[in-house]
Design a protein around this motif. Structure first.
Motif, PDB file in Angstrom:
ATOM      1  N   GLN A 133       0.825  -1.210   0.000  1.00 24.65           N
ATOM      2  CA  GLN A 133       0.000   0.000   0.000  1.00 24.65           C
ATOM      3  C   GLN A 133       0.862   1.264   0.000  1.00 24.65           C
ATOM      4  O   GLN A 133       0.544   2.237  -0.682  1.00 24.65           O
ATOM      5  N   GLU A 134       1.966   1.226   0.720  1.00 27.15           N
ATOM      6  CA  GLU A 134       2.882   2.376   0.704  1.00 27.15           C
ATOM      7  C   GLU A 134       3.443   2.602  -0.695  1.00 27.15           C
ATOM      8  O   GLU A 134       3.525   3.730  -1.172  1.00 27.15           O
ATOM      9  N   GLU A 137       0.881   4.083  -2.949  1.00 32.11           N
ATOM     10  CA  GLU A 137       0.729   5.510  -2.669  1.00 32.11           C
ATOM     11  C   GLU A 137       1.849   6.313  -3.312  1.00 32.11           C
ATOM     12  O   GLU A 137       1.620   7.377  -3.857  1.00 32.11           O
ATOM     13  N   PRO A 143      -4.685   3.070  -1.983  1.00 37.77           N
ATOM     14  CA  PRO A 143      -4.379   1.821  -1.280  1.00 37.77           C
ATOM     15  C   PRO A 143      -5.420   0.724  -1.545  1.00 37.77           C
ATOM     16  O   PRO A 143      -5.089  -0.455  -1.508  1.00 37.77           O
TER      17      PRO A 143
END
Ligand code: ATP
Ligand code: ATP
Ligand code: MG
Ligand code: MG
Lengths: 310, 338
Positions: A133-134, A137, A143
């Motif tokens: 998810q990071e 981003e 996400p």
């Protein structure tokens, strides 16, 4: 010592045939290529279709066997068996040409991006999800995208997924093979801007392969021009675009479409002149087999393939 | 004198998605003259290929409304047999995707030869073979005699693309639709193919629709340019006007996102948002409005139509009068490439 140094790289593919499928000869896809890239810079590899650009990139990352020559990455010889270690492979990643076919359509984004992480690190499901998810981003995707499939994204977004995967292991060098060729201009702009942003952020080095000279001029610090497996010219962006020396480079630069329709007649004339020069001086620039000569330096930064003097 | 070759009137091409039809080409009106190159540019998914396929009669499950007049004959509503005869003879197309357009089980020489057979029935077999080899040579294929006997999968992507081009120009058609003809090719081969298309136009008076996302190619080739967004034409003008005085916000944004080959600029312009999928296209108001959220909504027309700003220069919606880029002041917002 350079960051990446390629020394006299040769990659030959056997031509098989005949009665017992014997090797009849070799395709010299890469035939004695040398260059080096400094950390944090973008190096462009340009040339006609089939000139060996992709093969060079694949050989550096270890996807093609090297016939001879050396690839030194931060001083380590990648071609010697010993250093084919995981840590080096982690530091070099590749972005593939086609955003439509390079992502497995049956896999969710989570699995696509996590794949290289799984090969190198042992993370719990939770940690892995957070990491992906990071990364998403970072490339400007939400996400929630982790549960979607590639077909649910536009071409530019898909290319970003490919980039997220490539930067997942925080590599130092990214080999980008025609990363924007399949994209329309506005999406292309998005991906190029983004590549420049993460370059600054992560101090990335790019080997940027492309046949679009406008894009290469926009992105690259140094450029190498390939023709039939060999280099015909190498130099800074200014050397190549403002002062091309080899007849093939001149022809390539002359062929770039001009975005201003007022230059049409001029451009046509210029191209015809270059074509004439190409035909007249062909024998000065290519040997009897139609291959380029060795590189001679014409300035500190600028190398051109010319016959040896004397 | 310009002689009309193709006239498209209020063309609407709709695809069925679940239980409804959605228009991918939505009320397009266009003309193409003989000996003219009309460039069509627009974002991926804007309907360019759908338009081309409609003219060629190649959609098999789409709903087509409106008229397509080819030399005054309405080809939107003729029998498949008649259309078949026109295709590959009077009109031809270079396809965006070369793999799907070639027969994988037939050597390329025979595929080109087959096209010749449609038109020039009185050629001997030997003449036909010579002509095929010269066509392969013209499109820049090395060792044409050898390639004649090869199957499509034995050729690189760029070579397949050139075989498609050879088929399309084999019969010197009166109308040629070229859908991204050179995207897969490197610049020197591209220049060669573009010259070939120009020759066709000069020698045969061929009318050409050139679809491409490469604005440099348009600048070099086109006489007029139509810009499509979300199934509609949003701007149409002669090539000089379009590049020097682009008006529609989409056209201006597009021109701004090209890496400039003249001087280095730092950041490329990016159009905010994405092209919505077909079933989610805005069908009311200015379709580009959502991509320029910093512009006051009141500047759009309720039902945007094409306005003729100068003879031959049409722009959809009045919002262009109020458009500026987010990073520039409102005052100096009006300039094109110069
Ligand atoms: N696995 C392989 N086996 C045999 N020949 C190969 C293989 N991979 C590449 N080649 C040949 O090597 C040459 C160089 O190919 P390469 O893909 O590196 O070209 P390229 O410069 O990337 O071209 P393009 O711009 O079309 O992508 C070509 O002649 C190609 O046919
Ligand atoms: N056979 C089909 N069935 C359903 N939808 C379709 C079909 N063909 C095209 N579409 C949709 O119609 C729209 C226009 O597609 P089209 O292929 O004409 O775009 P384009 O302008 O040619 O884009 P590109 O530049 O990517 O080639 C898109 O939203 C596309 O998904
Ligand atoms: Mg390649
Ligand atoms: Mg298309």
């Amino acid at each position: 010592m350079g960051f990446l140094e390629v020394e006299d790289l040769k990659v030959y593919f056997p031509i098989k045939g005949g009665l017992f499928n014997r090797t009849l000869g070799n395709i010299k896809a890469v035939d004695g290529v040398s260059f080096s890239i400094e950390q944090g810079k973008t190096y462009g590899l340009v040339g006609e279709s089939g000139s060996g650009k992709t093969t060079t990139g694949r050989a550096i990352i270890g996807l093609n066997d090297i016939t001879s020559g050396k690839v030194l990455f931060e001083g380590k010889d990648l071609t010697s068996k010993k250093s084919k270690t995981a840590s080096v492979r982690k530091d070099i990643q590749m972005i593939f040409q086609d955003p439509y076919s390079s992502l497995n359509p049956k896999k969710r984004v989570l699995d696509i991006v996590a794949e290289p992480i799984r090969n190198f690190e042992k993370l719990s499901k939770q940690e892995e999800k957070k990491r992906v998810q990071e990364l998403l981003e970072m490339v400007g995707l939400s996400p929630e995208s982790i549960l979607k499939y590639p077909h649910e994204f536009s071409g530019g977004q898909r290319q970003r997924i490919g980039v997220a995967r490539a930067i997942a292991l925080k590599p130092k060098l990214i080999i980008a093979d025609e990363p924007v060729s399949a994209l329309d201009v506005s999406v292309q702009a998005q991906v190029l801007n983004f590549m420049q942003d993460i370059q600054k952020e992560l101090n990335l080095t790019y080997l940027f392969i492309s046949h679009d000279l406008g894009v290469v001029k926009h992105m690259c610090d140094e450029i190498g021009i390939m023709y039939k497996g060999r280099y015909v010219e190498q130099g800074t962006k200014q050397d190549i675009f403002e002062n091309p020396q080899h007849i093939y480079t001149k022809r390539l630069v002359a062929a770039i479409p001009d975005i201003d329709p007022r230059h049409r007649a001029e451009q046509k004339q210029f191209r015809e002149d270059v074509q004439r020069e190409y035909e007249q001086s062909y024998n000065d620039y290519f040997d009897s087999e139609g291959l380029a000569y060795g590189l001679q330096s014409v300035s500190d930064t600028h190398l051109v393939a010319l016959p040896e003097k004397g | 004198m310009s002689e009309k070759l193709l006239e498209i009137k209020n063309l609407k091409t709709s695809f069925r998605i679940k239980d409804d039809y959605y228009a991918a080409v939505d009320d397009v009106t266009l003309t193409l003259n003989k000996n003219e190159v009309l460039g069509i540019v627009g974002e991926s998914g804007s309907g360019k290929s759908a338009l081309a396929f409609s003219v060629m009669g190649l959609h098999n499950r789409a709903k087509i409304e409106g008229n397509i007049l080819f030399k005054d004959q309405d080809i939107a509503n003729i029998s498949p047999a008649k259309l078949n005869k026109l295709r590959g003879d009077d009109m031809a197309m270079i396809f965006q995707d070369p793999l799907t357009a070639l027969n994988p089980l037939m050597i390329v020489g025979d595929q080109i030869s087959e096209t010749l057979l449609l038109h020039k029935k009185n050629m001997s077999q030997k003449q036909r073979k010579d002509r095929v080899i010269s066509l392969l040579d013209q499109v820049g294929i090395p060792y044409p005699e050898h390639v004649y006997n090869q199957f499509p999968h034995e050729l690189s992507g760029g070579m397949r693309q050139r075989v498609i081009i050879a088929i399309a120009i084999a019969n010197q058609p009166e109308l040629l639709i070229a859908d991204e003809p050179t995207t897969a090719l490197d610049v020197t081969i591209q220049a060669q193919i573009l010259d070939l298309i120009k020759d066709l136009k000069d020698d045969m008076n061929t009318g050409i629709i050139l679809i491409t996302h490469d604005l440099g190619v348009v600048a070099e080739m086109a006489d007029r340019v139509a810009v499509m967004y979300a199934g509609q034409i949003v701007e149409i003008a002669d090539v000089h006007t379009l590049f020097e005085n682009p008006l529609h916000p989409y056209t201006r944004s597009l021109l701004n996102s090209v890496p400039n080959t003249q001087e280095g600029q730092d950041k490329l312009h990016v159009i905010q948002g994405i092209v919505p999928s077909l079933s989610k296209l805005p069908r009311e108001g200015c379709r580009f409005a959502a991509r320029m959220p910093w512009i006051d909504e009141s500047v759009h027309e309720e039902n945007p139509v094409l306005h003729e700003i100068k003879p031959g220069h049409f722009v959809r919606c009045t919002c262009h009068k109020h458009f500026y880029f987010p990073d520039e002041s409102k005052e100096d917002s009006n300039h094109g490439v110069s």
